[in-house]
Design a protein around this motif. Structure first.
Motif, PDB file in Angstrom:
ATOM      1  N   THR A 140       0.832  -1.197   0.000  1.00  0.00           N
ATOM      2  CA  THR A 140       0.000   0.000   0.000  1.00  0.00           C
ATOM      3  C   THR A 140       0.869   1.250   0.000  1.00  0.00           C
ATOM      4  O   THR A 140       0.617   2.217  -0.726  1.00  0.00           O
ATOM      5  CB  THR A 140      -0.928   0.015   1.231  1.00  0.00           C
ATOM      6  OG1 THR A 140      -1.815  -1.112   1.160  1.00  0.00           O
ATOM      7  CG2 THR A 140      -1.756   1.282   1.280  1.00  0.00           C
ATOM      8  N   ILE A 141       1.928   1.222   0.813  1.00  0.00           N
ATOM      9  CA  ILE A 141       2.842   2.361   0.892  1.00  0.00           C
ATOM     10  C   ILE A 141       3.594   2.532  -0.429  1.00  0.00           C
ATOM     11  O   ILE A 141       3.750   3.646  -0.934  1.00  0.00           O
ATOM     12  CB  ILE A 141       3.825   2.174   2.072  1.00  0.00           C
ATOM     13  CG1 ILE A 141       3.058   2.277   3.393  1.00  0.00           C
ATOM     14  CG2 ILE A 141       4.943   3.207   2.021  1.00  0.00           C
ATOM     15  CD1 ILE A 141       3.872   1.930   4.620  1.00  0.00           C
ATOM     16  N   ALA A 142       4.061   1.422  -0.995  1.00  0.00           N
ATOM     17  CA  ALA A 142       4.787   1.491  -2.270  1.00  0.00           C
ATOM     18  C   ALA A 142       3.885   2.021  -3.381  1.00  0.00           C
ATOM     19  O   ALA A 142       4.305   2.855  -4.192  1.00  0.00           O
ATOM     20  CB  ALA A 142       5.327   0.113  -2.636  1.00  0.00           C
ATOM     21  N   ASP A 143       2.640   1.549  -3.413  1.00  0.00           N
ATOM     22  CA  ASP A 143       1.704   1.979  -4.458  1.00  0.00           C
ATOM     23  C   ASP A 143       1.334   3.453  -4.326  1.00  0.00           C
ATOM     24  O   ASP A 143       0.875   4.074  -5.289  1.00  0.00           O
ATOM     25  CB  ASP A 143       0.428   1.132  -4.409  1.00  0.00           C
ATOM     26  CG  ASP A 143       0.644  -0.291  -4.904  1.00  0.00           C
ATOM     27  OD1 ASP A 143       1.701  -0.542  -5.521  1.00  0.00           O
ATOM     28  OD2 ASP A 143      -0.218  -1.152  -4.657  1.00  0.00           O
ATOM     29  N   ALA A 144       1.526   4.010  -3.122  1.00  0.00           N
ATOM     30  CA  ALA A 144       1.192   5.419  -2.893  1.00  0.00           C
ATOM     31  C   ALA A 144       2.318   6.352  -3.334  1.00  0.00           C
ATOM     32  O   ALA A 144       2.229   7.564  -3.145  1.00  0.00           O
ATOM     33  CB  ALA A 144       0.877   5.650  -1.419  1.00  0.00           C
ATOM     34  N   ALA A 192       6.313  10.159   8.785  1.00  0.00           N
ATOM     35  CA  ALA A 192       5.035   9.630   9.254  1.00  0.00           C
ATOM     36  C   ALA A 192       3.883  10.499   8.767  1.00  0.00           C
ATOM     37  O   ALA A 192       2.815   9.991   8.381  1.00  0.00           O
ATOM     38  CB  ALA A 192       5.029   9.537  10.775  1.00  0.00           C
ATOM     39  N   SER A 193       4.088  11.798   8.757  1.00  0.00           N
ATOM     40  CA  SER A 193       3.024  12.723   8.341  1.00  0.00           C
ATOM     41  C   SER A 193       2.641  12.520   6.876  1.00  0.00           C
ATOM     42  O   SER A 193       1.518  12.826   6.475  1.00  0.00           O
ATOM     43  CB  SER A 193       3.473  14.169   8.561  1.00  0.00           C
ATOM     44  OG  SER A 193       4.656  14.462   7.823  1.00  0.00           O
ATOM     45  N   ALA A 212       1.951   4.320  10.375  1.00  0.00           N
ATOM     46  CA  ALA A 212       2.906   5.265   9.803  1.00  0.00           C
ATOM     47  C   ALA A 212       4.123   5.417  10.709  1.00  0.00           C
ATOM     48  O   ALA A 212       5.269   5.351  10.248  1.00  0.00           O
ATOM     49  CB  ALA A 212       2.239   6.620   9.588  1.00  0.00           C
ATOM     50  N   GLU A 213       3.885   5.608  11.988  1.00  0.00           N
ATOM     51  CA  GLU A 213       4.991   5.787  12.926  1.00  0.00           C
ATOM     52  C   GLU A 213       5.808   4.507  13.056  1.00  0.00           C
ATOM     53  O   GLU A 213       7.042   4.540  13.127  1.00  0.00           O
ATOM     54  CB  GLU A 213       4.446   6.216  14.281  1.00  0.00           C
ATOM     55  CG  GLU A 213       3.866   7.636  14.266  1.00  0.00           C
ATOM     56  CD  GLU A 213       3.178   7.997  15.571  1.00  0.00           C
ATOM     57  OE1 GLU A 213       3.311   7.219  16.542  1.00  0.00           O
ATOM     58  OE2 GLU A 213       2.512   9.050  15.617  1.00  0.00           O
ATOM     59  N   SER A 214       5.118   3.365  13.088  1.00  0.00           N
ATOM     60  CA  SER A 214       5.813   2.082  13.196  1.00  0.00           C
ATOM     61  C   SER A 214       6.684   1.832  11.980  1.00  0.00           C
ATOM     62  O   SER A 214       7.820   1.363  12.090  1.00  0.00           O
ATOM     63  CB  SER A 214       4.800   0.943  13.349  1.00  0.00           C
ATOM     64  OG  SER A 214       5.454  -0.303  13.472  1.00  0.00           O
ATOM     65  N   VAL A 217       8.028   4.107   9.804  1.00  0.00           N
ATOM     66  CA  VAL A 217       9.168   5.025   9.734  1.00  0.00           C
ATOM     67  C   VAL A 217      10.259   4.611  10.727  1.00  0.00           C
ATOM     68  O   VAL A 217      11.445   4.567  10.381  1.00  0.00           O
ATOM     69  CB  VAL A 217       8.705   6.477  10.007  1.00  0.00           C
ATOM     70  CG1 VAL A 217       9.908   7.408  10.171  1.00  0.00           C
ATOM     71  CG2 VAL A 217       7.821   6.964   8.861  1.00  0.00           C
ATOM     72  N   PHE A 218       9.860   4.291  11.950  1.00  0.00           N
ATOM     73  CA  PHE A 218      10.841   3.873  12.954  1.00  0.00           C
ATOM     74  C   PHE A 218      11.432   2.517  12.593  1.00  0.00           C
ATOM     75  O   PHE A 218      12.642   2.301  12.674  1.00  0.00           O
ATOM     76  CB  PHE A 218      10.178   3.787  14.333  1.00  0.00           C
ATOM     77  CG  PHE A 218      11.092   3.281  15.406  1.00  0.00           C
ATOM     78  CD1 PHE A 218      12.047   4.110  15.984  1.00  0.00           C
ATOM     79  CD2 PHE A 218      11.008   1.957  15.837  1.00  0.00           C
ATOM     80  CE1 PHE A 218      12.898   3.632  16.973  1.00  0.00           C
ATOM     81  CE2 PHE A 218      11.857   1.473  16.821  1.00  0.00           C
ATOM     82  CZ  PHE A 218      12.808   2.312  17.391  1.00  0.00           C
ATOM     83  N   GLY A 219      10.565   1.589  12.154  1.00  0.00           N
ATOM     84  CA  GLY A 219      10.996   0.218  11.887  1.00  0.00           C
ATOM     85  C   GLY A 219      11.960   0.104  10.725  1.00  0.00           C
ATOM     86  O   GLY A 219      12.952  -0.619  10.810  1.00  0.00           O
ATOM     87  N   ILE A 220      11.690   0.801   9.624  1.00  0.00           N
ATOM     88  CA  ILE A 220      12.567   0.655   8.464  1.00  0.00           C
ATOM     89  C   ILE A 220      13.917   1.326   8.718  1.00  0.00           C
ATOM     90  O   ILE A 220      14.955   0.857   8.228  1.00  0.00           O
ATOM     91  CB  ILE A 220      11.903   1.203   7.179  1.00  0.00           C
ATOM     92  CG1 ILE A 220      12.639   0.668   5.948  1.00  0.00           C
ATOM     93  CG2 ILE A 220      11.860   2.727   7.172  1.00  0.00           C
ATOM     94  CD1 ILE A 220      11.916   0.899   4.645  1.00  0.00           C
TER      95      ILE A 220
END
Length: 213
Positions: free
Chosen positions: A72-76, A89-90, A103-105, A107-110
């Motif tokens: 979903t993130i990649a497609d966006a 995250a924003s 979003a927060e998870s 950004v922090f996780g990657i």
């Protein structure tokens, strides 16, 4: 378990294992893995050196962010590792299905797992370019059978493979497209196109799938 006991520390180590070492590996049961099993394991690992972006990132164990969320993130528009690393995250919160927690998870996780990704790349893992195929924005659910090649090709062409029927599903693929099963009726009520296995293969081939699909 045996590999970790022998000193394997990182996922990337899997791609660097020599066949002879695997063959000599003593499993928890007490038996050796053997040459045949070692060779099969190496072949399977080599077949997974080219990975779609969402598969690679979705396998990193980021909380709340499996393959589906990463796709979903990649497609966006975050369709490369560099873009994902730079994501805020924003910027992710407005994406449908993401929200503040994911979003927060993400950004922090990657950011935390960046060294793991770098090791994988150094070990020969390659990230496939983002799909620009004819199934972009479409979704598919298979029922009554499982075809991993079909699922992989659908995703390669930009589509999303779902595990169940829900509103917005594009295709329900089943052995008998004329079935009156409860799942079929539910799909048709949602406006989902119910197709047979061969029909879906034909659709994928028209969109650029290999002929051997």
């Amino acid at each position: 378990e045996a590999l970790v006991r022998e000193g394997m520390q990182y996922p990337a180590d899997l791609y660097l294992l020599p066949e002879w070492k695997l063959a000599e590996l003593v499993l928890p049961s007490g038996r050796r893995l053997g040459v045949s099993n070692a060779r099969t394991m190496i072949q399977n690992l080599n077949a997974k050196r080219d990975l779609p972006l969402h598969v690679l990132v979705g396998a990193l164990g980021i909380p709340l962010c499996g393959r589906s969320t990463c796709k979903t993130i990649a497609d966006a528009g975050f369709d490369s590792l560099e873009k994902m690393y730079a994501a805020k995250a924003s910027e992710l919160v407005p994406i449908p299905g993401i929200g503040p927690s994911r979003a927060e998870s993400f950004v922090f996780g990657i950011a935390q797992r960046r060294p793991v990704v770098q090791r994988l790349l150094e070990a020969g893992v390659r990230v496939q370019e983002a799909a620009q195929g004819g199934m972009k924005g479409k979704s598919m659910c298979m029922t009554g059978f499982r075809d991993s090649a079909m699922a992989a090709e659908f995703e390669r062409q930009g589509g999303t493979v779902k595990s169940g029927v829900s509103k917005g599903l594009t295709f329900l693929v089943q052995k008998d497209p004329n079935s009156a099963s409860e799942k079929s009726q539910k799909a048709r009520a949602y406006g989902t196109q119910v197709v047979g296995i061969e029909e879906m293969r034909t659709l994928l081939c028209k969109k650029g799938a290999p002929h051997e699909l």
